[in-house]
Design a protein around this motif. Structure first.
Motif, PDB file in Angstrom:
ATOM      1  N   SER A  77       0.807  -1.214   0.000  1.00 27.99           N
ATOM      2  CA  SER A  77       0.000   0.000   0.000  1.00 27.99           C
ATOM      3  C   SER A  77       0.841   1.266   0.000  1.00 27.99           C
ATOM      4  N   PRO A  82       3.874   3.660  -1.527  1.00 26.85           N
ATOM      5  CA  PRO A  82       4.682   3.864  -2.743  1.00 26.85           C
ATOM      6  C   PRO A  82       6.182   3.941  -2.471  1.00 26.85           C
ATOM      7  N   ARG A 112       8.873  -1.307  -1.451  1.00 26.14           N
ATOM      8  CA  ARG A 112       8.646  -2.381  -2.406  1.00 26.14           C
ATOM      9  C   ARG A 112       9.256  -3.673  -1.878  1.00 26.14           C
ATOM     10  N   GLY A 153      -2.650   6.134  -0.809  1.00 18.73           N
ATOM     11  CA  GLY A 153      -1.648   5.909  -1.848  1.00 18.73           C
ATOM     12  C   GLY A 153      -0.717   7.084  -2.009  1.00 18.73           C
ATOM     13  N   ASN A 169       1.255   4.154  -6.188  1.00 19.99           N
ATOM     14  CA  ASN A 169       0.228   3.328  -5.551  1.00 19.99           C
ATOM     15  C   ASN A 169      -1.026   4.165  -5.367  1.00 19.99           C
ATOM     16  N   ARG A 192      -7.181  -1.265  -6.120  1.00 22.78           N
ATOM     17  CA  ARG A 192      -5.835  -0.757  -5.890  1.00 22.78           C
ATOM     18  C   ARG A 192      -4.995  -0.960  -7.139  1.00 22.78           C
ATOM     19  N   LEU A 241      -0.897  -0.532  -8.654  1.00 23.90           N
ATOM     20  CA  LEU A 241       0.511  -0.357  -8.338  1.00 23.90           C
ATOM     21  C   LEU A 241       1.296  -0.245  -9.633  1.00 23.90           C
TER      22      LEU A 241
END
Length: 807
Positions: A192, A194, A197, A676, A707, A725, A727
């Motif tokens: 969730s 950004p 990762r 996000g 995100n 959502r 990504l």
């Protein structure tokens, strides 16, 4: 009318106390409100967002928003705190909520006017029925509008702070967000954010992440502020009440982490029993055929509910979306706590077990091979006989004691014992056809961790300047032993895997490598408040000592070291308005040196510690219903690589990550929630050997991460929420030469949940589909400062179903 004197959130100095005793008047114009016995019933209800924090600050903000006058003796308020407000309240019930448990009460003195007085002995505040839009998030305060993010987060040395009073970039995810995402591990939750990762396959042996492009290992995830207590390889999310993510080097506030992560830090806050009894069962299903159940039970006992107990247990097993891959996991965590008038204690004891058949590895790309086509990888390339078994037993004890209204002692101790057993093989393609050698390796690792922290926090004033001084000491010890064996090699292919014989007879026994890490430190900080704490200046430094020793087959290694350094840090925050905060910080820290990976010819070589530095400026806007944060940062640290020709791992130059972050969370429209943001990073290498790679982009660092998650409560069907959502990550290079590159990728998730009641039981059904388009792509090229580079294959389309019953 009494003189208007600004509210003081902490005890005044003796020099100013007589003057401040006169009164404290707070008032703003508003619609007429009359203070009568029936006022709570007669007055209009409004939505209020008052941050948790000092009681004085909370009363100041609420009085201003509601348009009433409030006279307060600062000595009476002292250093008391309030959990704040988030929801619809009449004015009187709002004040009652803020004063709950403080021993204080309101006394009307005229139209729209109050004074604050001690409550009579034995009395208690009675709250009128309320319509709460936000729920309280654990022990540290309210949840922000929308319920996915908490206002307050744990900041180690600096304590728990509201995000609007923090000169750092941080996000605190709530337990509600964990449940609605059906997050089974930490890797599921960080999708969730950004700035974060995952760099390892979801079906792999262990999880690993990057924050702002720099590696973070599970060893560097704190548990209630203590490093090294949580399981090394995978952290189950059913144990978490909140998850704090701090961006940037955090050595000042948290101390040196076991693996030296500098891009940021993660802290898992354990669950605690609430005043309302908890009895919950969740049945779950994940494709292909993983079935499980989780229980969550909490109770409070004794006078004023001083004693609490909370138990969470999980059992889940079955096959994943990848052929011949299965996961069997068990978790049990027991939390006990005591909350007295001055003393607060808690202890947590946990056990996790995880067995994975055919766990996937990162895919290494040889010098003579091109980047494989991820879309053509349709089968599990891990051998059916490969496995990963991890067992972790851990515990922690934390305590706080209020010596006075202005002095608090705190501390914690933790320990973990882990046993890990892997039968694995590397995947290193040697040509464009995707061929690789299956070299079976039996690998064992046993770990023991002991950690402790202790400190004192003092609030006081020098004239008009407030101070919050923190002095803390920390100690971390970990020893681990690696061993194993090698077996005869066989051939396989990434696109058309070949099942090889199960390893039976070793061809070589690995050396036993034993390592001891000892980290110690002392930190001192002072947060100075100017202009009624509208300007907050935090200055501090941490002395750190890093001592590492290792033995190979009982022969002491030559790369041991014992080094120390004082790392200064500082931050400044200006509350331009009640809704806008501007901040800047400088942080630096000492990190443990890298360890050469098993894929290098100098395996297990330990490198000296290194220093990382960050400069950051940012802004935070709190609109009440939603918040937007922005940050610009620069992080510098040494760069490491495994030479493509010699296979020797070591430092090669420096890297500088310059980036911009923008995030949004909250409920901007009634029934519509957002979570996000976007991160941009320009990552550049310099001072490389002979200048060969100077100016190149650091490997495994995308320029953009994006995100955006959204939730919508369907107005025509009560209890139904639709979720989605998206990504995105831009392309990444595999190595410092920038000759090989993976493509950008995007992933879309959709879901729904439905909450309803049956026989007074609350039931919530959840359904999520991850990677709904079933796209195959390389989601990561590893981590640019990582000792084990390689490509991470994305997880195929996965269905998640669950049903939660609250009894």
């Amino acid at each position: 009318m009494p003189a208007v004197i600004p509210c003081c959130p902490r005890p005044a100095s003796s020099r100013l106390r007589p003057l401040l005793r006169l009164s404290l008047m707070l008032g703003l114009s508003a619609s007429p409100l009359f203070i009568t016995a029936s006022w709570a019933e007669d007055s209009a209800r409004r939505n209020y967002q008052v941050p948790a924090g000092s009681l004085s600050d909370a009363l100041t903000r609420f009085a201003g928003l509601s348009g009433v006058n409030l006279s307060v003796d600062p000595a009476l308020v002292g250093s008391r705190t309030s959990s704040g407000l988030s929801g619809e309240f009449a004015v009187e019930e709002g004040f009652a909520r803020l004063l709950q448990g403080s021993g204080l009460q309101l006394q009307p003195v005229g139209e729209q006017a109050y004074i604050l007085t001690p409550a009579p002995e034995g009395s208690s505040l009675q709250l009128a029925p309320t319509s709460i839009l936000g729920a309280t998030g654990g022990a540290d305060g309210e949840v922000y509008a929308g319920g996915q993010v908490a206002r307050r987060g744990s900041q180690g040395l600096l304590g728990s702070k509201d995000f609007m009073e923090t000169p750092f970039s941080m996000t605190t995810y709530t337990g509600e967000a964990v449940k609605n995402l059906q997050a089974r591990t930490l890797g599921d939750l960080i999708a969730s954010d950004p700035s974060v990762r995952a760099t390892n396959p979801a079906g792999g042996r262990y999880e690993q992440f990057t924050i702002r492009g720099l590696s973070l290992f599970n060893s560097d995830v704190a548990y209630n502020g203590l490093y090294g207590v949580l399981p090394t390889y995978t952290i189950d999310m059913e144990m978490a009440d909140r998850v704090d993510i701090i961006k940037g080097p955090s050595q000042l506030i948290n101390g040196i982490s076991p693996r030296g992560s500098v891009g940021g830090g993660i802290n898992v806050v354990p669950k605690r029993a609430t005043d309302k009894p908890i009895t919950s069962f969740t049945g779950s299903y994940a494709s292909d055929s993983q079935v499980g159940g989780a229980v969550d039970v909490g109770r409070r006992f004794g006078e004023d509910n001083k004693f609490g107990i909370r138990f969470n247990g999980v059992k889940q097993s079955g096959d994943t979306e990848w052929d011949h891959q299965s996961v069997d996991r068990e978790m049990a965590v027991l939390g006990l706590d005591f909350r007295g008038e001055r003393l607060r204690l808690s202890t947590d004891i946990g056990r996790t077990e995880r067995d994975t058949d055919a766990p996937q590895e990162r895919v290494q790309v040889g010098a003579n091979a091109k980047v494989p086509n991820a879309n053509d990888v349709r089968d599990n390339y891990a051998q059916p006989w490969s496995k990963a078994s991890t067992n972790d037993t851990f515990g922690a004890v934390n305590g706080e004691f209020d010596v006075s209204d202005s002095v608090m002692l705190y501390g914690g101790v933790g320990a973990r014992k882990s046993n890990h057993d892997f039968l694995r093989h590397a995947v290193a393609v040697t040509n464009d056809a995707g061929d690789f050698s299956v070299q079976p390796r039996d690998f064992t690792r046993d770990e023991n961790v002991r950690t402790a922290t202790a400190g004192v926090r003092n609030w006081f004033h020098t004239g008009p300047v407030s101070h919050e001084v923190n002095l803390a000491a920390s100690y971390f010890y970990m020893d681990f032993e690696n061993g194993g064996a090698r077996y005869a090699a066989a051939r396989s292919n990434l696109y058309d895997p070949v099942e090889t014989p199960t390893p039976v007879r070793p061809t070589r026994l690995d050396s036993k490598v034993y390592t001891e890490n000892r980290f110690s430190g002392v930190a001192l900080s002072d947060t100075l408040g100017f202009f009624d704490d509208r300007l907050l200046l935090t200055l501090g430094a941490r002395w750190q000592r890093v001592k590492v020793e290792d033995w190979t087959d009982d022969v002491k290694g030559a790369t041991a070291y014992d080094e120390e350094k004082v790392s200064p840090s500082g931050g400044i925050l200006f509350k331009a308005t009640d809704k806008l905060s501007l901040y800047a910080n400088y942080m630096e820290g000492l990190s443990q040196g890298k360890i050469a990976p098993s894929t290098s010819v100098n395996e297990d070589e330990i490198f000296p510690p290194f220093i990382s530095r960050q400069v950051e400026v940012g802004a935070k806007y709190d609109a009440g219903a939603f918040a937007v944060t922005a940050a610009v940062f620069r992080i510098k640290q040494p760069a490491y690589e495994t030479n493509a020709t010699t296979r020797v791992f070591g430092p090669n130059g420096k890297r500088e990550n310059t980036g911009v972050e923008l995030s949004v969370f909250g409920e901007p429209l009634d029934g519509f929630r957002l979570l996000g943001g976007v991160m941009y990073i320009d990552s550049e290498l310099s001072d490389t050997t002979n200048g060969t790679f100077d100016g190149n982009r650091a490997p495994a660092t995308p320029k953009y991460n994006v995100n955006l998650g959204a939730e919508w409560d369907v107005p025509t069907i009560q209890g139904l929420t639709l979720t989605s959502r998206g990504l995105y990550s831009s392309s990444q290079y595999l190595d410092q030469s920038n000759n090989k590159e993976i493509d950008s990728w995007e992933r879309f998730d959709v879901g729904a949940r439905y909450a309803f009641k049956v026989d007074e039981k609350n039931i919530t059904l959840r359904a999520n589909v991850e990677n709904v388009a079933d796209k195959r792509y390389w989601s990561s090229a590893g981590a640019s400062d990582d000792s084990e580079p390689g490509l991470t294959l994305a997880t195929p389309r996965t269905y998640l179903l669950s049903a939660t019953v609250d009894f």
